[in-house]
Scaffold this active site. Structure first.
Site, PDB file in Angstrom:
ATOM      1  N   SER A 181       0.848  -1.202   0.000  1.00 17.76           N
ATOM      2  CA  SER A 181       0.000   0.000   0.000  1.00 17.76           C
ATOM      3  C   SER A 181       0.876   1.242   0.000  1.00 17.76           C
ATOM      4  O   SER A 181       1.991   1.230   0.550  1.00 17.76           O
ATOM      5  CB  SER A 181      -0.872   0.027   1.258  1.00 17.76           C
ATOM      6  OG  SER A 181      -1.539   1.274   1.379  1.00 17.76           O
TER       7      SER A 181
ATOM      8  N   TYR B 110      -1.563  -0.433  10.279  1.00 13.63           N
ATOM      9  CA  TYR B 110      -1.722  -0.977   8.911  1.00 13.63           C
ATOM     10  C   TYR B 110      -0.550  -0.534   8.034  1.00 13.63           C
ATOM     11  O   TYR B 110       0.026  -1.335   7.292  1.00 13.63           O
ATOM     12  CB  TYR B 110      -3.057  -0.478   8.350  1.00 13.63           C
ATOM     13  CG  TYR B 110      -3.282  -0.729   6.881  1.00 13.63           C
ATOM     14  CD1 TYR B 110      -3.776  -1.951   6.423  1.00 13.63           C
ATOM     15  CD2 TYR B 110      -3.032   0.276   5.937  1.00 13.63           C
ATOM     16  CE1 TYR B 110      -4.006  -2.169   5.068  1.00 13.63           C
ATOM     17  CE2 TYR B 110      -3.258   0.064   4.580  1.00 13.63           C
ATOM     18  CZ  TYR B 110      -3.750  -1.150   4.155  1.00 13.63           C
ATOM     19  OH  TYR B 110      -3.971  -1.368   2.811  1.00 13.63           O
TER      20      TYR B 110
HETATM   21  P1  NAP Z   1     -11.546  -5.655   0.079  1.00 12.38           P
HETATM   22  O1  NAP Z   1     -12.346  -5.091  -1.065  1.00 12.38           O
HETATM   23  O2  NAP Z   1     -11.945  -5.355   1.475  1.00 12.38           O
HETATM   24  O3  NAP Z   1     -11.449  -7.241  -0.137  1.00 12.38           O
HETATM   25  C1  NAP Z   1     -10.734  -7.993   0.787  1.00 12.38           C
HETATM   26  C2  NAP Z   1     -10.590  -9.401   0.255  1.00 12.38           C
HETATM   27  O4  NAP Z   1      -9.714 -10.122   1.147  1.00 12.38           O
HETATM   28  C3  NAP Z   1     -11.894 -10.172   0.227  1.00 12.38           C
HETATM   29  O5  NAP Z   1     -11.851 -11.057  -0.879  1.00 12.38           O
HETATM   30  C4  NAP Z   1     -11.858 -10.971   1.534  1.00 12.38           C
HETATM   31  O6  NAP Z   1     -12.610 -12.181   1.497  1.00 12.38           O
HETATM   32  C5  NAP Z   1     -10.378 -11.297   1.604  1.00 12.38           C
HETATM   33  N1  NAP Z   1      -9.852 -11.629   2.923  1.00 12.38           N
HETATM   34  C6  NAP Z   1      -9.725 -10.838   4.012  1.00 12.38           C
HETATM   35  N2  NAP Z   1      -9.162 -11.521   5.021  1.00 12.38           N
HETATM   36  C7  NAP Z   1      -8.926 -12.772   4.568  1.00 12.38           C
HETATM   37  C8  NAP Z   1      -8.409 -13.949   5.133  1.00 12.38           C
HETATM   38  N3  NAP Z   1      -7.991 -13.991   6.409  1.00 12.38           N
HETATM   39  N4  NAP Z   1      -8.329 -15.058   4.381  1.00 12.38           N
HETATM   40  C9  NAP Z   1      -8.747 -15.056   3.079  1.00 12.38           C
HETATM   41  N5  NAP Z   1      -9.243 -13.961   2.478  1.00 12.38           N
HETATM   42  C10 NAP Z   1      -9.349 -12.843   3.222  1.00 12.38           C
HETATM   43  O7  NAP Z   1     -10.014  -5.194  -0.044  1.00 12.38           O
HETATM   44  P2  NAP Z   1      -9.192  -4.445  -1.195  1.00 12.38           P
HETATM   45  O8  NAP Z   1      -9.368  -2.991  -1.014  1.00 12.38           O
HETATM   46  O9  NAP Z   1      -9.465  -5.071  -2.510  1.00 12.38           O
HETATM   47  O10 NAP Z   1      -7.711  -4.771  -0.711  1.00 12.38           O
HETATM   48  C11 NAP Z   1      -6.913  -5.759  -1.316  1.00 12.38           C
HETATM   49  C12 NAP Z   1      -5.474  -5.472  -0.927  1.00 12.38           C
HETATM   50  O11 NAP Z   1      -5.113  -4.174  -1.394  1.00 12.38           O
HETATM   51  C13 NAP Z   1      -5.220  -5.455   0.580  1.00 12.38           C
HETATM   52  O12 NAP Z   1      -3.966  -6.037   0.874  1.00 12.38           O
HETATM   53  C14 NAP Z   1      -5.200  -3.969   0.910  1.00 12.38           C
HETATM   54  O13 NAP Z   1      -4.442  -3.699   2.069  1.00 12.38           O
HETATM   55  C15 NAP Z   1      -4.550  -3.414  -0.333  1.00 12.38           C
HETATM   56  N6  NAP Z   1      -4.798  -1.993  -0.565  1.00 12.38           N
HETATM   57  C16 NAP Z   1      -6.047  -1.514  -0.803  1.00 12.38           C
HETATM   58  C17 NAP Z   1      -6.215  -0.141  -1.023  1.00 12.38           C
HETATM   59  C18 NAP Z   1      -7.556   0.462  -1.295  1.00 12.38           C
HETATM   60  O14 NAP Z   1      -7.656   1.710  -1.320  1.00 12.38           O
HETATM   61  N7  NAP Z   1      -8.591  -0.310  -1.512  1.00 12.38           N
HETATM   62  C19 NAP Z   1      -5.119   0.718  -0.995  1.00 12.38           C
HETATM   63  C20 NAP Z   1      -3.866   0.180  -0.733  1.00 12.38           C
HETATM   64  C21 NAP Z   1      -3.713  -1.168  -0.529  1.00 12.38           C
HETATM   65  P3  NAP Z   1     -14.239 -12.190   1.802  1.00 12.38           P
HETATM   66  O15 NAP Z   1     -14.888 -11.520   0.642  1.00 12.38           O
HETATM   67  O16 NAP Z   1     -14.573 -13.625   1.909  1.00 12.38           O
HETATM   68  O17 NAP Z   1     -14.427 -11.417   3.081  1.00 12.38           O
END
Ligand code: NAP
Length: 248
Positions: free
Chosen positions: A143, A157
């Site tokens: 991130s 985080y």
């Molecule tokens: P999200 O929309 O909240 O989706 C999270 C995903 O992770 C879901 O598929 C969830 O499964 C799964 N998950 C969470 N905990 C888990 C576990 N213990 N075991 C297996 N699966 C798990 O998140 P996102 O925004 O796409 O984020 C994805 C990555 O990008 C993360 O590492 C986040 O830190 C990083 N990121 C995001 C942003 C942003 O602005 N969105 C920015 C920087 C970095 P379920 O659907 O079954 O709950």
């Protein structure tokens, strides 16, 4: 080569976009998720309707034994994992460091750091067994918070993501002689559900105007970079980072 990619947390958000993109690129896609089975099934259905290959697998990646079993299941179902996207991650409600308990900080590391190590460990074994180790690759989703710091919202985080940056560098050096490439993307302010976990579903809209590009990003824009880093087109890139944060 039978390209098998495991994407952790692929039922929604960035992982879901990676699944759809990598299926179009010809990978056999494994859609890992924690609990949202309908969302995972929808990703698989969308991929198969478009002629791609995918299946969903429920595994809480904080459970080491379950991760080992997940890899065994993938190998027996479609062959060894050749590509890994370490993506699943969580946020805790926004707060300042002075209000953080040891429990919260440890949970953050347990959920966002340790599983990346364990999934990579298991993937490396299968990559070596695939017969095409030199074409295997890992992408870690970190991130922009790792270099911005997450002040007043979630320094825990941000520090966990800082660990992922170090992990990327270290692992890339350990695996470079085998030609297994390990790279990282650092998204910032992407429209997904994760901001609701932090207690502010509309966080991207509140902050997007501060970015040089003056807008939030999409999961598909992150997936494009992940796809490139995994591909042969990035064959001389390892231990490196692509920041997808609108210019921050
Ligand atoms: P999200 O929309 O909240 O989706 C999270 C995903 O992770 C879901 O598929 C969830 O499964 C799964 N998950 C969470 N905990 C888990 C576990 N213990 N075991 C297996 N699966 C798990 O998140 P996102 O925004 O796409 O984020 C994805 C990555 O990008 C993360 O590492 C986040 O830190 C990083 N990121 C995001 C942003 C942003 O602005 N969105 C920015 C920087 C970095 P379920 O659907 O079954 O709950």
């Amino acid at each position: 080569m039978n390209k098998v990619v495991l994407i952790t947390g692929a039922s929604r958000g960035i992982g879901g976009a990676c699944a759809k993109r990598l299926a179009r690129d010809g990978y056999q896609v494994v859609v890992n998720y924690k609990q949202n089975q309908p969302a995972a099934n929808q990703v698989v259905e969308e991929i198969t309707l478009q002629g791609g290959k995918a299946f969903a697998i429920q595994t809480d990646i904080t459970n080491e034994r379950a991760v080992v079993e997940m890899f065994e299941q993938i190998q027996s179902q479609v062959g060894p994992v050749t590509h890994l996207v370490n993506n699943a991650g969580v946020l805790s409600p926004q707060t300042r460091v002075e209000h953080m308990s040891a429990q919260r900080i440890n949970d953050m590391l347990t959920q966002n750091v340790t599983p990346y190590f364990i999934c990579a460990r298991e993937a490396i074994k299968q990559m070596r067994a695939s017969g095409h180790v030199e074409r295997c690759a890992i992408v870690n989703v970190s991130s922009a918070a790792s270099y911005l710091g997450g002040a007043n919202e979630y320094v825990d985080y941000a520090a966990a993501k800082g660990a992922i940056d170090s992990f990327t560098r270290g692992l890339s050096l350990e695996l470079a002689a085998e030609q297994i490439r390990v790279n990282c993307v650092r998204p910032g302010l992407i429209y997904t559900d994760i901001h609701a976990d932090g207690g502010e579903p509309n966080r991207v809209d509140r902050l997007a105007h501060n970015l040089p590009l003056q807008r939030g990003g999409t999961a598909e824009e992150v997936a494009n970079a992940v796809a490139w880093l995994l591909s042969e087109e990035a064959s001389f890139a390892t231990g490196t980072f692509i920041d997808l944060a609108g210019g921050k």
